[in-house]
Scaffold this active site. Structure first.
Site, short mmCIF file in Angstrom:
data_model
loop_
_atom_site.label_atom_id
_atom_site.label_comp_id
_atom_site.label_asym_id
_atom_site.label_seq_id
_atom_site.Cartn_x
_atom_site.Cartn_y
_atom_site.Cartn_z
N ALA A 247 0.86 -1.19 0.00
CA ALA A 247 0.00 0.00 0.00
C ALA A 247 0.89 1.24 0.00
O ALA A 247 1.39 1.66 1.04
CB ALA A 247 -0.93 -0.02 1.21
N GLY A 248 1.13 1.81 -1.18
CA GLY A 248 2.02 2.96 -1.32
C GLY A 248 1.29 4.28 -1.22
O GLY A 248 0.08 4.33 -0.95
N GLY A 249 2.01 5.35 -1.47
CA GLY A 249 1.46 6.69 -1.37
C GLY A 249 0.38 6.98 -2.40
O GLY A 249 -0.52 7.78 -2.16
N GLU B 295 9.17 -2.43 4.06
CA GLU B 295 9.02 -2.21 2.61
C GLU B 295 10.27 -2.57 1.80
O GLU B 295 10.18 -3.25 0.77
CB GLU B 295 8.64 -0.75 2.38
CG GLU B 295 8.42 -0.43 0.92
CD GLU B 295 7.84 0.96 0.70
OE1 GLU B 295 7.38 1.59 1.68
OE2 GLU B 295 7.86 1.41 -0.45
N SER C 88 5.45 1.86 -10.39
CA SER C 88 4.29 2.02 -11.28
C SER C 88 4.45 3.17 -12.25
O SER C 88 3.73 3.25 -13.26
CB SER C 88 3.01 2.25 -10.46
OG SER C 88 2.86 1.29 -9.46
P1 ATP Z 1 5.59 5.19 -2.68
O1 ATP Z 1 6.27 3.87 -2.83
O2 ATP Z 1 6.48 6.34 -3.05
O3 ATP Z 1 4.86 5.33 -1.39
P2 ATP Z 1 3.62 4.09 -4.52
O4 ATP Z 1 4.06 2.75 -4.06
O5 ATP Z 1 2.16 4.38 -4.46
O6 ATP Z 1 4.40 5.26 -3.77
P3 ATP Z 1 3.95 3.42 -7.29
O7 ATP Z 1 2.65 2.71 -7.26
O8 ATP Z 1 5.17 2.61 -7.57
O9 ATP Z 1 4.14 4.31 -6.01
O10 ATP Z 1 3.91 4.57 -8.40
C1 ATP Z 1 2.96 5.62 -8.35
C2 ATP Z 1 3.05 6.42 -9.64
O11 ATP Z 1 2.67 5.59 -10.74
C3 ATP Z 1 2.12 7.61 -9.71
O12 ATP Z 1 2.68 8.74 -9.09
C4 ATP Z 1 1.94 7.79 -11.22
O13 ATP Z 1 2.97 8.58 -11.76
C5 ATP Z 1 2.11 6.37 -11.76
N1 ATP Z 1 0.85 5.71 -12.15
C6 ATP Z 1 0.78 4.61 -12.95
N2 ATP Z 1 -0.47 4.23 -13.16
C7 ATP Z 1 -1.26 5.09 -12.48
C8 ATP Z 1 -2.67 5.21 -12.31
N3 ATP Z 1 -3.54 4.38 -12.89
N4 ATP Z 1 -3.13 6.20 -11.51
C9 ATP Z 1 -2.28 7.05 -10.92
N5 ATP Z 1 -0.94 6.99 -11.05
C10 ATP Z 1 -0.42 6.03 -11.82
MG MG Z 2 5.91 2.00 -3.45
#
Ligand code: ATP
Ligand code: MG
Length: 268
Positions: A7-9, A71, A227
């Site tokens: 569960a990321g930001g 994490e 992502s």
């Molecule tokens: P962190 O690890 O920094 O807490 P996170 O795990 O949520 O954050 P990721 O899921 O790896 O981070 O990546 C988030 C990024 O992926 C977003 O900031 C955006 O740029 C991108 N992204 C890809 N697909 C989507 C989507 N469907 N909606 C929103 N953002 C997306």
């Molecule tokens: Mg992350």
């Protein structure tokens, strides 16, 4: 059913076992209730392991016991698993860059990981700056528009400064992201150009940090996950080319954005 959740930001990544296959799901971190709803409607008995910044809040919402894993540990476990599965082998260690909401950079060697540095420039920056330059908020739309853009109207290359003279470094390197101010003032660049340059700024900034870290740890291999690279051929392309231009070897993992969730799943 065993379920690993990162569960990321911004996004919640889920990896779960279905007939011994690992399946994936993604939710928005702003809609944690959707995760709970999906679990309760699809599974009867679950074993859940959580990781990521929002794992505590999610654990409170989930009824029943849950495990958690740190994490960075989950991510490196998942990366090892995917790399093995995809036949990627790094003999002399490698640098791992997780481009999430922010970016986290690690040195991985002999099954151990060390977090080296982070940067606030990441996927959140992509969404935020894209909104400022274009008003767009939908990820897929931003990526599709940026693919039609031309960075040459906004970004200044080394060869632009040298104007035909032989530069001491590759003319193809960016001398200044968003550096073509007079050109922009003469003709305001399109939304698509601006979005392409935003992605260039993020990709090149992350790569530049990784190059430095790779030099420090004497490796040439850099693996990019997160992502922000998902269905984002423009960012992946920029990072791929820029890493090579700077003399290092870029690697990408299929489903790399699920590394943390896979690591959580594997530790149940
Ligand atoms: P962190 O690890 O920094 O807490 P996170 O795990 O949520 O954050 P990721 O899921 O790896 O981070 O990546 C988030 C990024 O992926 C977003 O900031 C955006 O740029 C991108 N992204 C890809 N697909 C989507 C989507 N469907 N909606 C929103 N953002 C997306
Ligand atoms: Mg992350």
């Amino acid at each position: 059913t065993k379920i690993g959740i990162d569960a990321g930001g911004t996004l919640v990544k889920v990896a779960y076992l279905d007939n011994n296959n690992i399946e994936f799901r993604t939710f928005r971190s702003q809609q944690l209730d959707e995760v709970i709803k999906w679990i309760t409607t699809n599974f009867e008995r679950v074993e859940v392991c959580l990781t990521g910044g929002k794992s505590e809040i999610l654990a409170q919402k989930l009824q029943g016991p849950t495990q958690t894993i740190v994490e960075f540990e989950a991510t490196s476990k998942g990366v090892d698993y995917l790399a093995n599965e995809q036949n990627l082998h790094f003999s002399n260690g490698f640098i791992l860059a997780n481009v999430g909401t922010g970016t986290s950079i690690h040195h991985m060697k002999d099954g151990k990981q060390e977090r080296v540095i982070g940067s606030g420039v990441g996927g959140g920056t992509l969404l935020g700056l894209s909104y400022l330059v274009s008003g767009e908020t939908e990820y897929e739309k931003i990526i599709n528009l940026s693919l039609q853009g031309n960075r040459g109207n906004i970004d200044l290359k080394v060869e632009d400064i040298f104007e035909g003279a032989v530069p001491p470094i590759s003319g193809d390197l960016t001398a200044s992201n968003f550096g073509k101010l007079s050109k922009m003032m003469a003709e305001k660049p399109s939304k698509t150009d601006a979005l392409a340059s935003v992605i260039g700024l993020i990709g090149e900034t992350v790569v530049t940090i990784c190059i430095q870290v790779a030099d420090t740890y004497q490796t040439s291999d850099i693996l990019y996950i997160g992502s922000t690279l998902r269905s984002n051929s423009i960012l992946a392309g920029i990072m791929n080319n820029y890493t090579k231009l700077r003399g290092k070897q870029p690697f990408f993992l299929e489903n790399g954005e699920f590394s943390g969730a896979i690591g959580a799943l594997l530790s149940i």
